[in-house]
Design a protein around this motif. Structure first.
Motif, PDB file in Angstrom:
ATOM      1  N   GLY A 106      -3.675   4.203  -1.753  1.00 12.75           N
ATOM      2  CA  GLY A 106      -4.751   3.525  -2.474  1.00 12.75           C
ATOM      3  C   GLY A 106      -4.599   3.548  -3.977  1.00 12.75           C
ATOM      4  O   GLY A 106      -4.941   2.574  -4.663  1.00 12.75           O
TER       5      GLY A 106
ATOM      6  N   TYR B  93      -3.117   0.686  -5.906  1.00 10.25           N
ATOM      7  CA  TYR B  93      -3.915  -0.528  -6.079  1.00 10.25           C
ATOM      8  C   TYR B  93      -5.063  -0.345  -7.067  1.00 10.25           C
ATOM      9  O   TYR B  93      -5.718  -1.316  -7.441  1.00 10.25           O
ATOM     10  CB  TYR B  93      -4.518  -0.963  -4.741  1.00 10.25           C
ATOM     11  N   THR B  94      -5.330   0.900  -7.478  1.00 12.63           N
ATOM     12  CA  THR B  94      -6.563   1.152  -8.232  1.00 12.63           C
ATOM     13  C   THR B  94      -6.372   1.896  -9.546  1.00 12.63           C
ATOM     14  O   THR B  94      -7.192   1.769 -10.448  1.00 12.63           O
ATOM     15  CB  THR B  94      -7.535   1.974  -7.361  1.00 12.63           C
TER      16      THR B  94
ATOM     17  N   ASP C 247      -7.918  -4.465 -10.840  1.00 11.69           N
ATOM     18  CA  ASP C 247      -8.657  -5.074  -9.736  1.00 11.69           C
ATOM     19  C   ASP C 247      -9.052  -6.530  -9.996  1.00 11.69           C
ATOM     20  O   ASP C 247      -9.988  -7.042  -9.392  1.00 11.69           O
ATOM     21  CB  ASP C 247      -9.909  -4.248  -9.407  1.00 11.69           C
TER      22      ASP C 247
ATOM     23  N   THR D  17     -10.491  -6.155   0.784  1.00 11.40           N
ATOM     24  CA  THR D  17      -9.420  -5.169   0.889  1.00 11.40           C
ATOM     25  C   THR D  17      -9.398  -4.257  -0.327  1.00 11.40           C
ATOM     26  O   THR D  17      -9.171  -3.048  -0.209  1.00 11.40           O
ATOM     27  CB  THR D  17      -8.061  -5.864   1.060  1.00 11.40           C
ATOM     28  N   GLN D  18      -9.649  -4.827  -1.510  1.00  8.48           N
ATOM     29  CA  GLN D  18      -9.715  -3.997  -2.715  1.00  8.48           C
ATOM     30  C   GLN D  18     -10.824  -2.959  -2.585  1.00  8.48           C
ATOM     31  O   GLN D  18     -10.639  -1.788  -2.954  1.00  8.48           O
ATOM     32  CB  GLN D  18      -9.959  -4.869  -3.952  1.00  8.48           C
TER      33      GLN D  18
ATOM     34  N   VAL E 229      -9.410  -0.239  -0.088  1.00  9.52           N
ATOM     35  CA  VAL E 229      -8.387   0.693  -0.588  1.00  9.52           C
ATOM     36  C   VAL E 229      -8.936   1.582  -1.690  1.00  9.52           C
ATOM     37  O   VAL E 229      -8.322   2.610  -2.030  1.00  9.52           O
ATOM     38  CB  VAL E 229      -7.125  -0.055  -1.089  1.00  9.52           C
ATOM     39  N   SER E 230     -10.094   1.233  -2.248  1.00 11.18           N
ATOM     40  CA  SER E 230     -10.755   2.070  -3.246  1.00 11.18           C
ATOM     41  C   SER E 230     -11.636   3.137  -2.612  1.00 11.18           C
ATOM     42  O   SER E 230     -12.128   4.033  -3.300  1.00 11.18           O
ATOM     43  CB  SER E 230     -11.605   1.194  -4.180  1.00 11.18           C
ATOM     44  N   ASP E 231     -11.846   3.022  -1.325  1.00 14.29           N
ATOM     45  CA  ASP E 231     -12.700   3.957  -0.588  1.00 14.29           C
ATOM     46  C   ASP E 231     -11.918   5.234  -0.268  1.00 14.29           C
ATOM     47  O   ASP E 231     -10.771   5.169   0.169  1.00 14.29           O
ATOM     48  CB  ASP E 231     -13.153   3.278   0.708  1.00 14.29           C
TER      49      ASP E 231
ATOM     50  N   TYR F 210      -9.891   5.432   2.983  1.00 11.67           N
ATOM     51  CA  TYR F 210      -8.711   4.602   3.255  1.00 11.67           C
ATOM     52  C   TYR F 210      -7.483   5.452   3.552  1.00 11.67           C
ATOM     53  O   TYR F 210      -7.148   6.372   2.793  1.00 11.67           O
ATOM     54  CB  TYR F 210      -8.429   3.690   2.064  1.00 11.67           C
TER      55      TYR F 210
END
Length: 434
Positions: A36, A39-40, A348, A391-392, A395-397, A400
């Motif tokens: 994750g 992506y963040t 993001d 999805t963003q 994956v920020s959760d 994930y």
């Protein structure tokens, strides 16, 4: 402050960021999606700008967007603004969109046409070839030949334009051009014009945007407009086609055989060329059939533009699909072309620019209806924007956990492997690898 200390202060954070991104990559399980943080994390995003976006060849647009001398477009990425302009000698050039006086943005609109490039701050004036023509009250002792606009490497490939922000761009673009030019030239983008261009900011990391495009696993239920002409079994091996999709796949095989025959008769290349993992400019190109009539992106597959591109006289040529990494995919049909350019804005947020091209002599309202021409991809882009936004969020959760790819997502896995390979090679070159 000494030069050595300044270098340490500037270099250590960058090295730390490179160490961080490599650490995240070390935590990836092959065959699964990325962790994750990739992506963040803002530090990851900054490293990607440094290691990837400022080093690789980027798709910026087409020659059809700058058809006449003085026509220009701008391409903004990774904090840099690139000015692409056709000069008075008909050559397409690229420059940093930065005045050589005190750094003002030279042009502020996304596109336009000029006789000369005049800075709005102090009226420094440049010719379309980038040379400085006029600088009011500048001392005559200053050599103005050294004050032209700073060039950006630009390469045209079959009408597609690529730029590189690197001080010494790699030569991979020329090797790729040799393999794909024959697929592009029948569509004659130099004799096309822009029918429409739409910018859509998607609320997701740029990699999620690219990954989403690299598979059609989600197409059957997610893109009803697109699957009027996209076969729902795209990406599946023969033994993976479920019984409910067998009639669609059988229809695909018949359409493919007919398309291959047509292409062979016309001398148009169609076979798959795929080099997605190991080269700096990963790419894939292939001509594939469309469902229905097999001509265009419409409800029944029939052509959307009365005037075909270039000198083509057969509308049933399916779609030639080209995609390149990190930021492009293109569909070339007999009646029109649609290009997609991806540029990261923040960890993001990502800009997706879609451009529709038609024959230069095609007349809106006579040869095509603009709403109908753009309907499928406007709807598809909006649907994809929802998919990648969700999805963003996922994956920020903290819950994930990267999941496994299936065979229909092999191009996604290829993209992720390419991304990891490019980041590692650049980090190692800059001394950030362990």
């Amino acid at each position: 402050m000494g030069a050595k200390m300044t270098e340490q202060l500037l270099g250590e954070p960058a090295a730390g960021r490179r160490t961080k991104i490599l650490s995240h990559l070390d935590g990836r399980t092959p065959g699964r999606s990325l962790p994750g943080a990739l992506y963040t994390d803002p530090d990851v995003f900054t490293s990607e700008v440094e290691l990837l976006w400022r080093r690789r060849w980027l798709f910026v647009g087409t020659v059809a967007e700058v058809p006449e001398p003085g026509d220009y477009v701008t391409f903004d990425v990774a904090g840099s603004s690139v000015l692409v302009i056709r000069d008075d000698d008909e050559q397409v050039r690229a420059f940093h969109n930065v005045c050589r006086h005190r750094g003002s943005r030279l042009v502020t609109s996304g596109n336009g046409s000029v006789g000369n490039l005049v800075c709005g701050y102090h009226s420094w004036t440049y010719a379309t070839d980038g040379s400085l023509r006029y600088a009011p009250q500048l001392s005559p002792e200053i050599d103005t030949t050294c004050l032209g606009l700073r060039p950006v490497a630009l390469r045209e490939v079959g009408g597609l334009l690529f730029c590189s922000l690197a001080a010494e761009p790699d030569g991979d673009i020329d090797l790729v051009a040799d393999q794909i030019s024959g697929y592009l030239t029948p569509h004659r983008l130099d004799r096309a014009k822009v029918a429409a261009q739409v910018d859509l900011v998607e609320e997701a990391n740029w990699k999620l945007v690219m990954e989403n495009n690299r598979e059609c696993y989600h197409c059957e239920g997610g893109h009803p407009e697109l699957t009027c002409t996209f076969f729902p079994t795209w990406g599946l091996r023969e033994d993976q086609v479920p019984d409910r999709l067998r009639p669609d796949h059988d229809r695909y095989l018949l359409a493919e055989a007919d398309l291959m025959r047509r292409c062979d008769e016309l001398g148009i290349p169609h076979r798959l060329i795929e080099d997605l993992v190991d080269r700096p400019l990963g790419f894939r190109i292939q001509r594939e059939p469309l469902d229905g009539v097999g001509e265009s992106f419409s409800a029944d597959g029939a052509r959307l533009v009365g005037r075909l591109l270039g000198d083509l006289d057969d509308p049933q040529l399916g779609r030639c699909t080209f995609h390149s990494q990190p930021n492009a995919w293109v569909h070339l049909l007999a009646d029109h072309v649609v290009t997609f350019a991806v540029t990261p804005i923040s960890p993001d947020r990502t800009l997706v620019r879609s451009t529709w091209l038609v024959h230069e002599d095609a007349v809106e309202g006579v040869d095509y209806d603009l709403e109908t021409l753009t309907a499928v991809w406007r709807a598809t882009n909006e649907q994809d924007a929802t998919f990648v936004r969700n999805t963003q969020l996922g994956v920020s959760d903290p819950a994930y956990v990267p999941g496994p790819y299936n065979d229909a997502e092999r191009n996604v896995d290829d993209f992720v492997r390419w991304y990891e390979s490019q980041i590692r090679s650049e980090a190692q070159e800059k001394g950030g690898a362990r």
